[in-house]
Structure formats: C-alpha cells, structure tokens
Design a protein around this motif. Structure first.
Motif, PDB file in Angstrom:
ATOM      1  N   SER A  53       0.851  -1.188   0.000  1.00  0.00           N
ATOM      2  CA  SER A  53       0.000   0.000   0.000  1.00  0.00           C
ATOM      3  C   SER A  53       0.889   1.241   0.000  1.00  0.00           C
ATOM      4  O   SER A  53       1.955   1.243   0.617  1.00  0.00           O
ATOM      5  N   PRO A  54       0.466   2.313  -0.666  1.00  0.00           N
ATOM      6  CA  PRO A  54       1.268   3.535  -0.670  1.00  0.00           C
ATOM      7  C   PRO A  54       1.240   4.275   0.674  1.00  0.00           C
ATOM      8  O   PRO A  54       2.121   5.078   0.952  1.00  0.00           O
ATOM      9  N   ALA A  55       0.228   4.009   1.508  1.00  0.00           N
ATOM     10  CA  ALA A  55       0.108   4.696   2.801  1.00  0.00           C
ATOM     11  C   ALA A  55       0.875   3.924   3.873  1.00  0.00           C
ATOM     12  O   ALA A  55       0.788   2.698   3.958  1.00  0.00           O
ATOM     13  N   PHE A  56       1.585   4.648   4.714  1.00  0.00           N
ATOM     14  CA  PHE A  56       2.506   4.016   5.668  1.00  0.00           C
ATOM     15  C   PHE A  56       1.782   3.132   6.678  1.00  0.00           C
ATOM     16  O   PHE A  56       2.199   2.004   6.930  1.00  0.00           O
ATOM     17  N   TRP A  57       0.678   3.644   7.295  1.00  0.00           N
ATOM     18  CA  TRP A  57      -0.017   2.823   8.278  1.00  0.00           C
ATOM     19  C   TRP A  57      -0.563   1.559   7.638  1.00  0.00           C
ATOM     20  O   TRP A  57      -0.435   0.471   8.189  1.00  0.00           O
ATOM     21  N   ASN A  58      -1.177   1.678   6.467  1.00  0.00           N
ATOM     22  CA  ASN A  58      -1.736   0.505   5.783  1.00  0.00           C
ATOM     23  C   ASN A  58      -0.656  -0.523   5.493  1.00  0.00           C
ATOM     24  O   ASN A  58      -0.884  -1.736   5.610  1.00  0.00           O
ATOM     25  N   ARG A  59       0.529  -0.035   5.130  1.00  0.00           N
ATOM     26  CA  ARG A  59       1.642  -0.949   4.848  1.00  0.00           C
ATOM     27  C   ARG A  59       2.087  -1.672   6.120  1.00  0.00           C
ATOM     28  O   ARG A  59       2.356  -2.879   6.093  1.00  0.00           O
ATOM     29  N   LEU A  64       1.911  -6.705   9.611  1.00  0.00           N
ATOM     30  CA  LEU A  64       1.408  -7.425  10.780  1.00  0.00           C
ATOM     31  C   LEU A  64       0.471  -8.556  10.367  1.00  0.00           C
ATOM     32  O   LEU A  64       0.515  -9.656  10.936  1.00  0.00           O
ATOM     33  N   ASP A  65      -0.390  -8.303   9.373  1.00  0.00           N
ATOM     34  CA  ASP A  65      -1.290  -9.360   8.894  1.00  0.00           C
ATOM     35  C   ASP A  65      -0.492 -10.534   8.334  1.00  0.00           C
ATOM     36  O   ASP A  65      -0.855 -11.697   8.527  1.00  0.00           O
ATOM     37  N   PHE A  66       0.603 -10.207   7.639  1.00  0.00           N
ATOM     38  CA  PHE A  66       1.458 -11.263   7.099  1.00  0.00           C
ATOM     39  C   PHE A  66       2.117 -12.050   8.227  1.00  0.00           C
ATOM     40  O   PHE A  66       2.124 -13.281   8.228  1.00  0.00           O
ATOM     41  N   LEU A 318      -9.479  -7.421  23.683  1.00  0.00           N
ATOM     42  CA  LEU A 318      -8.823  -6.264  23.067  1.00  0.00           C
ATOM     43  C   LEU A 318      -7.313  -6.288  23.320  1.00  0.00           C
ATOM     44  O   LEU A 318      -6.520  -5.972  22.435  1.00  0.00           O
ATOM     45  N   GLN A 319      -6.940  -6.675  24.530  1.00  0.00           N
ATOM     46  CA  GLN A 319      -5.515  -6.735  24.852  1.00  0.00           C
ATOM     47  C   GLN A 319      -4.808  -7.774  23.978  1.00  0.00           C
ATOM     48  O   GLN A 319      -3.698  -7.539  23.484  1.00  0.00           O
ATOM     49  N   ASN A 320      -5.449  -8.896  23.755  1.00  0.00           N
ATOM     50  CA  ASN A 320      -4.847  -9.951  22.935  1.00  0.00           C
ATOM     51  C   ASN A 320      -4.697  -9.526  21.480  1.00  0.00           C
ATOM     52  O   ASN A 320      -3.685  -9.797  20.841  1.00  0.00           O
ATOM     53  N   VAL A 321      -5.714  -8.856  20.955  1.00  0.00           N
ATOM     54  CA  VAL A 321      -5.711  -8.534  19.525  1.00  0.00           C
ATOM     55  C   VAL A 321      -4.926  -7.259  19.214  1.00  0.00           C
ATOM     56  O   VAL A 321      -4.534  -7.036  18.074  1.00  0.00           O
ATOM     57  N   SER A 322      -4.671  -6.418  20.221  1.00  0.00           N
ATOM     58  CA  SER A 322      -4.026  -5.130  19.958  1.00  0.00           C
ATOM     59  C   SER A 322      -2.642  -5.277  19.337  1.00  0.00           C
ATOM     60  O   SER A 322      -2.213  -4.425  18.561  1.00  0.00           O
ATOM     61  N   SER A 323      -1.954  -6.373  19.648  1.00  0.00           N
ATOM     62  CA  SER A 323      -0.627  -6.592  19.062  1.00  0.00           C
ATOM     63  C   SER A 323      -0.704  -6.913  17.576  1.00  0.00           C
ATOM     64  O   SER A 323       0.306  -6.902  16.876  1.00  0.00           O
ATOM     65  N   HIS A 324      -1.906  -7.194  17.070  1.00  0.00           N
ATOM     66  CA  HIS A 324      -2.114  -7.497  15.652  1.00  0.00           C
ATOM     67  C   HIS A 324      -2.578  -6.272  14.861  1.00  0.00           C
ATOM     68  O   HIS A 324      -2.867  -6.385  13.670  1.00  0.00           O
ATOM     69  N   VAL A 325      -2.701  -5.132  15.548  1.00  0.00           N
ATOM     70  CA  VAL A 325      -3.160  -3.908  14.888  1.00  0.00           C
ATOM     71  C   VAL A 325      -2.098  -2.827  15.066  1.00  0.00           C
ATOM     72  O   VAL A 325      -1.712  -2.508  16.195  1.00  0.00           O
ATOM     73  N   ALA A 326      -1.630  -2.274  13.961  1.00  0.00           N
ATOM     74  CA  ALA A 326      -0.611  -1.223  14.010  1.00  0.00           C
ATOM     75  C   ALA A 326      -1.148  -0.010  14.750  1.00  0.00           C
ATOM     76  O   ALA A 326      -2.315   0.365  14.591  1.00  0.00           O
ATOM     77  N   LEU A 327      -0.289   0.621  15.575  1.00  0.00           N
ATOM     78  CA  LEU A 327      -0.710   1.798  16.323  1.00  0.00           C
ATOM     79  C   LEU A 327      -1.164   2.897  15.362  1.00  0.00           C
ATOM     80  O   LEU A 327      -0.534   3.135  14.329  1.00  0.00           O
ATOM     81  N   TYR A 328      -2.259   3.546  15.739  1.00  0.00           N
ATOM     82  CA  TYR A 328      -2.820   4.623  14.917  1.00  0.00           C
ATOM     83  C   TYR A 328      -2.900   5.872  15.789  1.00  0.00           C
ATOM     84  O   TYR A 328      -3.173   5.773  16.992  1.00  0.00           O
ATOM     85  N   PRO A 329      -2.664   7.060  15.244  1.00  0.00           N
ATOM     86  CA  PRO A 329      -2.539   8.240  16.104  1.00  0.00           C
ATOM     87  C   PRO A 329      -3.827   8.749  16.743  1.00  0.00           C
ATOM     88  O   PRO A 329      -3.772   9.685  17.531  1.00  0.00           O
TER      89      PRO A 329
END
Length: 397
Positions: A53-59, A64-66, A318-329
């Motif tokens: 993806s061209p956007a940094f967060w999406n990339r 993380l999904d990979f 939420l605590q378990n899944v948060s490591s699978h989601v990139a931090l968002y501002p």
C-alpha cells in the motif's frame, strides 16, 4: 373393469416414481462417498499476490497481517518475500527511533512535528511504569472507572473524586477509580509537577503513570498500556468505563443499565456514542488531520473517545488482539480497528452525549438523570450536576 384398470395404472405410476426417487438418492449417496475420498486440487492460487500500500499505516498493517498469518508465513522463505515485507526481519530495539520512516513516508519532512514524533516511535508499545497501584483491585470491582488525564489537571481529578468518580460502593456495587497518565515533559513546555503528583498519588492511591510523552497522538499508547495493566492488576473487573477527565458521567445511570444487561449480552458489551461511515480528515487545520501518506480508506465504526463502557471480557480480548493492529494516532479509531479485528462492533447508546446537549437543557437536573455521559463539563459543573442527581427529593417526569 374400468375401475380395476385405473387402480392398476395408479399403482404402476406410484411404483415408477418411488423407483426414480430411489435411484436419485442412491446416485447422490454414491457421489458423496466418492467425494470424501477424492482429493480436490485448486485450479488457481487461493492467496492473492501481496502488493504494498502507498500509505505508511496501511503498509505496516499489511506486515502485521502477514506476520500473524500462519498459512502464508509457514509457506514462505525470506528469498521469495517482497522487499517491503523484509521489515519483518528487523530485530533492533523497537523503542528506539525508527529513522527509516523519514524515507518511507514521502512527505515526512513537511509533516507537523506531532506526526514525525508518532512515526519515529510507532513501533514502541512498552514503556516503564512510574506510578502503580498494584492492590487497587484486590477485591475485584463491579465497575472500573479509568480516566485519561494529564499531570497538570489536578482540579479535574479532584472534582471527579468528589462527584461521579467517587470510589467505594454505589447502588450496592463496588467501584474502583484510576487516573491514567503519561509523562508531561518539558519538551512540551510543561512545568515540573512531579513532586505534587507524588503527593497526590500517596494521598489518593489512584494514579497510574507511565514514562511516555503524554501527547494527543500518544493516547493510543496509553490505551495499549492500560489494556495490559487491566490484565496484570484488575482482570477481575466486571465492567470498565474509560473516558476523558472533562466529561460528566452519571454513575447511577450506568449502574442501572449494567444491572439490566442480560448475561449473554454482558460478555460482548461495548457501548458509547458510535461514529459510523467516517474517514480521515484531510484538512491540516483540523485536530484530527491525517495525511494520505499515512492512511487511506475509511474508518470502522468506533465509539467517541470522550467515554465508553465495555465488559472485562472484551478488555481481555482487546488486549490480545491489539498486538495485531498497528498503532494509529487517534485512540478511539484504533479501538474501533481492534474491535473489527475481533469481528465485533461498538453499539450506539443514546445516553452517551459526547457532543453535549442543547443549551436550553444544560441547567435542568432532569436532563442528566437518564444520560450516562455528557461532554464537556468543567470541574465546577461536575460537582454541581452530581449534587443535583444525589438529591433524594429529585423527581423527574
């Protein structure tokens, strides 16, 4: 004679129909048996080719999904991975500034400083705890009130303690209150209030503080650290309210609502003032501005960060899944992303008014009786409204 012929014809017809049905059933049964033993080979690849993806967060989310996809990960080698996925092999300290972002985000040099700071430390999720209350949930509470605050906001915290955030027993239910703080640094021109904060913590024993820069974009860090803290210190809490220190919360109404929730619904409870069909603001003058170089796409449904209510079971997930989601501002959007990753969505409740109520009702005690949250309110207004709702003679139609 004609009657006998009719009967005979009917019998033959019924027999033929039954024979036909029997043949069909036998054939289908045979096909099912054969299909159980037959190996089906896909005619084309199941997984689509990974493209960046061209956007940094999406990339970063793609990476993380990979990483968290065991099927792709197990069948891939470092040599056949795209270059943009090679970041998965980084082994450096994740809490050191990641200067690679200065070239990975095309307009990095023109972004406001808050973006630069967020991007440099986006990978860091672990910060030392400076003040803790390890025994605050020794008796697991029915409701944990967790309030995001800043070090200088002494008056807000005290007003909450004297009103809606009073710890103890409310409506025969145990309530525990904690204030969540980061480090208000001189870099942001904050005065040194550390000694006053130490005194406040010693007196009230309700301050939890971590050593990270307490800024608007780092509220997501505060969210992740709080979810970890719950599991370490207050995993027995039945429900959690999390909100800002400039809201008024009708704790009585929240207790009524929680007591009415059925057991099956309580497990997946997450209610608030839900925002749907939203996306990033592209206007640089807006507080919530997000450039296209950082994020593309729409937002999942999310509850406004002024305050929302959820179950202890949801907190653990939420605590378990948060490591699978990139931090968002933006922290409330990030929580919505985590819920979507869990296959859940927040539920809108009309008792949460994060955008205030009509001015003509703001001085009417009865306007607050059926609400759970109103934003914003000053410390003086919090104490006044609480005194209204605590009057035994208050009657509302």
């Amino acid at each position: 004679m004609a009657g006998v012929r009719k009967k005979l014809k009917l019998i033959v017809s019924v027999t033929m129909v039954n024979l036909f049905i029997f043949i069909l059933i036998s054939r289908n049964s045979s096909q099912v048996k054969n299909s159980q033993n037959k190996i089906h080979i896909p005619s084309k690849p199941f997984w689509a080719k990974l493209s960046t993806s061209p956007a940094f967060w999406n990339r970063q989310q793609q990476i993380l999904d990979f990483q968290n996809n065991p099927v792709i990960w197990a069948n891939s080698s470092g040599t056949d991975l795209p270059d943009w996925l090679n970041e998965t092999s980084l082994t450096s300290d994740l809490c050191r500034p990641n200067f690679r972002v200065t070239t990975q985000v095309k307009d990095y040099n023109t972004l406001p400083n808050r973006f630069k700071d967020f991007l440099l430390y986006m990978r860091c999720r672990s910060y030392p705890i400076m003040m803790d209350q390890p025994d605050i949930c020794k008796e697991p509470p029915f409701l944990l009130l967790a309030i995001k605050s800043l070090s200088p906001h002494f008056d807000r915290r005290q007003a909450i303690r004297q009103s809606w955030g009073r710890a103890g027993v409310i409506a025969n239910r145990t309530v525990v209150t904690v204030f969540l703080l980061g480090n208000a640094t001189s870099e942001d021109h904050h005065p040194d209030l550390s000694e006053m904060l130490l005194y406040e913590s010693a007196k009230h024993k309700d301050i939890v503080q971590w050593d990270f820069r307490d800024s608007f974009f780092n509220l997501t860090v505060k969210e992740v650290l709080f979810l970890e803290w719950i599991q370490a210190r207050c995993s027995g809490a039945r429900f959690i309210f999390k909100g800002d220190d400039d809201v008024f919360v009708n704790t009585y109404r929240i207790m009524e609502f929680l007591n009415s929730v059925s057991e099956p619904k309580a497990r997946d409870l997450f209610v608030g003032d839900v925002i749907t069909n939203a996306g990033p603001h592209r206007d640089k003058k807006v507080k919530y501005f997000i450039p296209q170089s950082m994020y593309v796409g729409s937002y999942p449904p999310y509850a406004g960060g002024g305050g929302y209510l959820y179950s202890g079971d949801i907190a653990a997930r939420l605590q378990n899944v948060s490591s699978h989601v990139a931090l968002y501002p933006i922290d409330d959007v990030y929580t919505g992303m985590c819920l979507r990753k869990l296959g859940l969505a927040p539920e809108k409740h009309k008792g949460f008014r994060t955008f205030n109520i009509d001015e003509k009702y703001r001085s009417n005690p009865c306007a607050y009786k059926s609400l759970m949250l109103v934003h914003p309110r000053t410390p003086q207004e919090m104490i006044k409204i609480w005194s209204w709702l605590s009057r035994p003679d208050l009657t509302c139609q």
